[in-house]
Design a protein around this motif. Structure first.
Motif, PDB file in Angstrom:
ATOM      1  N   SER A   1     -24.080  40.779  25.097  1.00  0.00           N
ATOM      2  CA  SER A   1     -24.129  39.748  24.048  1.00  0.00           C
ATOM      3  C   SER A   1     -25.212  38.719  24.341  1.00  0.00           C
ATOM      4  N   ILE A   2     -25.312  38.332  25.606  1.00  0.00           N
ATOM      5  CA  ILE A   2     -26.340  37.355  25.979  1.00  0.00           C
ATOM      6  C   ILE A   2     -27.729  37.943  25.772  1.00  0.00           C
ATOM      7  N   GLN A   3     -27.935  39.199  26.193  1.00  0.00           N
ATOM      8  CA  GLN A   3     -29.243  39.831  26.045  1.00  0.00           C
ATOM      9  C   GLN A   3     -29.594  40.051  24.576  1.00  0.00           C
ATOM     10  N   VAL A   4     -28.623  40.477  23.793  1.00  0.00           N
ATOM     11  CA  VAL A   4     -28.858  40.689  22.356  1.00  0.00           C
ATOM     12  C   VAL A   4     -29.272  39.385  21.687  1.00  0.00           C
ATOM     13  N   SER A   5     -28.615  38.284  22.080  1.00  0.00           N
ATOM     14  CA  SER A   5     -28.904  36.989  21.471  1.00  0.00           C
ATOM     15  C   SER A   5     -30.238  36.418  21.951  1.00  0.00           C
ATOM     16  N   VAL A   6     -30.452  36.453  23.280  1.00  0.00           N
ATOM     17  CA  VAL A   6     -31.663  35.857  23.844  1.00  0.00           C
ATOM     18  C   VAL A   6     -32.903  36.630  23.410  1.00  0.00           C
ATOM     19  N   ASN A   7     -32.824  37.965  23.452  1.00  0.00           N
ATOM     20  CA  ASN A   7     -33.980  38.802  23.110  1.00  0.00           C
ATOM     21  C   ASN A   7     -34.097  39.093  21.618  1.00  0.00           C
ATOM     22  N   ASP A   8     -33.145  38.569  20.833  1.00  0.00           N
ATOM     23  CA  ASP A   8     -33.180  38.732  19.373  1.00  0.00           C
ATOM     24  C   ASP A   8     -33.276  40.212  18.986  1.00  0.00           C
ATOM     25  N   ILE A   9     -32.454  41.039  19.626  1.00  0.00           N
ATOM     26  CA  ILE A   9     -32.479  42.479  19.379  1.00  0.00           C
ATOM     27  C   ILE A   9     -31.894  42.803  18.010  1.00  0.00           C
ATOM     28  N   VAL A  10     -30.768  42.190  17.696  1.00  0.00           N
ATOM     29  CA  VAL A  10     -30.085  42.442  16.419  1.00  0.00           C
ATOM     30  C   VAL A  10     -29.584  41.117  15.869  1.00  0.00           C
ATOM     31  N   ARG A  11     -29.703  40.953  14.567  1.00  0.00           N
ATOM     32  CA  ARG A  11     -29.135  39.788  13.884  1.00  0.00           C
ATOM     33  C   ARG A  11     -28.152  40.265  12.828  1.00  0.00           C
ATOM     34  N   ILE A  12     -27.280  39.374  12.432  1.00  0.00           N
ATOM     35  CA  ILE A  12     -26.403  39.674  11.301  1.00  0.00           C
ATOM     36  C   ILE A  12     -27.271  39.802  10.046  1.00  0.00           C
ATOM     37  N   GLY A  13     -27.058  40.867   9.294  1.00  0.00           N
ATOM     38  CA  GLY A  13     -27.861  41.132   8.106  1.00  0.00           C
ATOM     39  C   GLY A  13     -28.950  42.155   8.337  1.00  0.00           C
ATOM     40  N   ASP A  14     -29.202  42.525   9.608  1.00  0.00           N
ATOM     41  CA  ASP A  14     -30.206  43.551   9.903  1.00  0.00           C
ATOM     42  C   ASP A  14     -29.712  44.921   9.453  1.00  0.00           C
ATOM     43  N   TRP A  15     -30.652  45.742   9.004  1.00  0.00           N
ATOM     44  CA  TRP A  15     -30.345  47.137   8.703  1.00  0.00           C
ATOM     45  C   TRP A  15     -30.698  47.944   9.951  1.00  0.00           C
ATOM     46  N   ILE A  16     -29.690  48.613  10.532  1.00  0.00           N
ATOM     47  CA  ILE A  16     -29.941  49.425  11.717  1.00  0.00           C
ATOM     48  C   ILE A  16     -29.480  50.858  11.482  1.00  0.00           C
TER      49      ILE A  16
END
Length: 428
Positions: free
Chosen positions: A204-219
């Motif tokens: 969670s920390i890495q996803v948030s800090v590195n901006d890997i995924v945001r809410i609303g992203d299409w993956i």
């Protein structure tokens, strides 16, 4: 008489009264204790009632008159309710030691229970404030794509850890430092038991800090069958709403451990890429003579190109005394080359194609299915359904245009093709 002396006098009032009328001292002490506890309970209930019905209701009236929604979320998360428990708790804190002054063992148990309750109450207050902050930030546009759920869960874990450390210290009589030393010694066991939680926390920390995924992203995550929009990111899982309106839950740790596709770059770019190939039969590619070129000059999109190109080729062949009795000699135009130029001109004229991004029509290495003619361009409209309409419109036109250039599409023979061929061969 000072205030504390007055309180002590009131607490011992019934004990002295009972003993004055000849009651046994032990019985008088216990009856006095019981009466004091009943009175204290009534006082605490009364104070709690006043706080809940006047202070909290007054806070609600205040919030209704303010423009900010933050205080509204404070009420929804019961923040005033938890804070309102402090006044009656303070009364208990002041009076219980005096009431149980003659009962040291009970007073010791009370101290432990009171401390536990205070720790839990503080955690509840922090949790309520944290929820308020999270829900308020969700209403702000600049935080719509941030994993607020994950942030709040991480903070709550730290708050609970700190609270449990104080509970442990109170139970054992050891300091918080001693607890941390014991925790270090048992770290291997803790890592094994809470492995998934720790991995989720780190992810969670890495996803948030590195901006890997945001809410609303299409993956797109093929391993888990996910193809859609991220609707929630929390400590343990990421929730994806697929295009068929089903939901897929992905472990948060998988976002940093496995490979997946995030379409955010496409959504933020000026256009969405169209990349597809048309397979041309190799034996349909040929040099064109003058009559065939004159016929193609009727196609308005490439008429200027053919005029200029043929003039340039004729000049070259003439200057080099090329023998044109054989078509292969010198420089020539092919039907595939002209079709490639036509496809390029068509894309440049198409209103739905972004002209400031790449527009490429190119050959790829021949395969057993023919010559791949790849079309690469970008649609202005990035919405999925409109993108598909634009792509279909382009290839409908290009596929229908191929026969005008004497070319043929590759298509694997079907069962009917084979039966017809065998039937014709038998008849012959």
């Amino acid at each position: 008489m000072e205030i504390d002396d007055k309180i002590i006098y009131l607490i011992c009032f019934f004990e002295e009264l009972f003993m004055k009328y000849g009651m046994d001292a032990t019985l008088a002490i216990y009856l006095n204790l019981l009466i004091n506890l009943v009175i204290l309970s009534m006082v605490v209930i009364a104070v709690n009632y006043l706080v809940q019905n006047f202070v909290i209701e007054g806070f609600k009236i205040f919030t209704n008159r303010t423009k900010s929604t933050f205080d509204d979320f404070l009420i929804q998360s019961n923040f005033p309710k938890y804070v309102g428990r402090i006044p009656p708790l303070y009364i208990v804190y002041k009076l219980i030691p005096l009431i149980f002054a003659e009962f040291p063992l009970a007073l010791k148990i009370y101290d432990k229970l009171f401390t536990f309750y205070v720790i839990i109450l503080v955690i509840w207050i922090f949790r309520s404030f944290l929820r308020t902050t999270r829900n308020y930030l969700k209403t702000r546009e600049e935080f719509n794509d941030k994993p607020l759920e994950s942030f709040s869960q991480i903070i709550m874990i730290f708050i609970w850890v700190i609270g449990l450390m104080f509970v442990f210290a109170e139970l054992t009589g050891e300091s918080v430092g001693s607890f941390l030393i014991s925790l270090g010694a048992a770290s291997a066991v803790i890592l094994l038991i809470f492995k998934d939680t720790i991995l989720g926390l780190v992810a969670s920390i890495q996803v948030s800090v590195n901006d890997i995924v945001r809410i609303g992203d299409w993956i797109t995550f093929e391993k888990f069958g996910a193809d859609g929009t991220v609707t929630e990111i929390n400590l343990a899982t990421v929730r994806v709403q697929n295009w068929d309106n089903t939901y897929t839950t992905i472990p948060t740790y998988s976002l940093i451990a496995d490979s997946f596709q995030n379409w955010r770059g496409m959504q933020e770019s000026p256009g969405r890429r169209i990349r597809r190939s048309i397979y041309i039969k190799q034996n349909s590619v040929k040099f064109l003579n003058y009559d065939e070129i004159d016929q193609l000059k009727k196609i308005s999109l490439i008429s200027p190109y053919l005029e200029n190109r043929q003039t340039e080729i004729d000049k070259f062949n003439k200057n080099n005394n090329v023998d044109k009795t054989l078509l292969i000699n010198g420089r020539n135009q092919t039907n595939l080359g002209i079709f490639r130029k036509y496809a390029d001109a068509y894309l440049h004229e198409h209103s739905a194609i972004h002209k400031e991004m790449y527009i490429i029509v190119r050959h790829q290495a021949p395969t057993e299915h023919g010559i791949p003619l790849e079309i690469l361009c970008f649609s202005r409209d990035k919405r999925w359904e409109n993108f598909e309409y634009i792509s279909a419109d382009i290839f409908d036109h290009l596929i229908a245009s191929i026969p005008y250039f004497g070319l043929q599409l590759f298509e694997a023979p079907s069962g009917d093709d084979i039966r017809n061929y065998l039937s014709q061969k038998t008849n012959n």
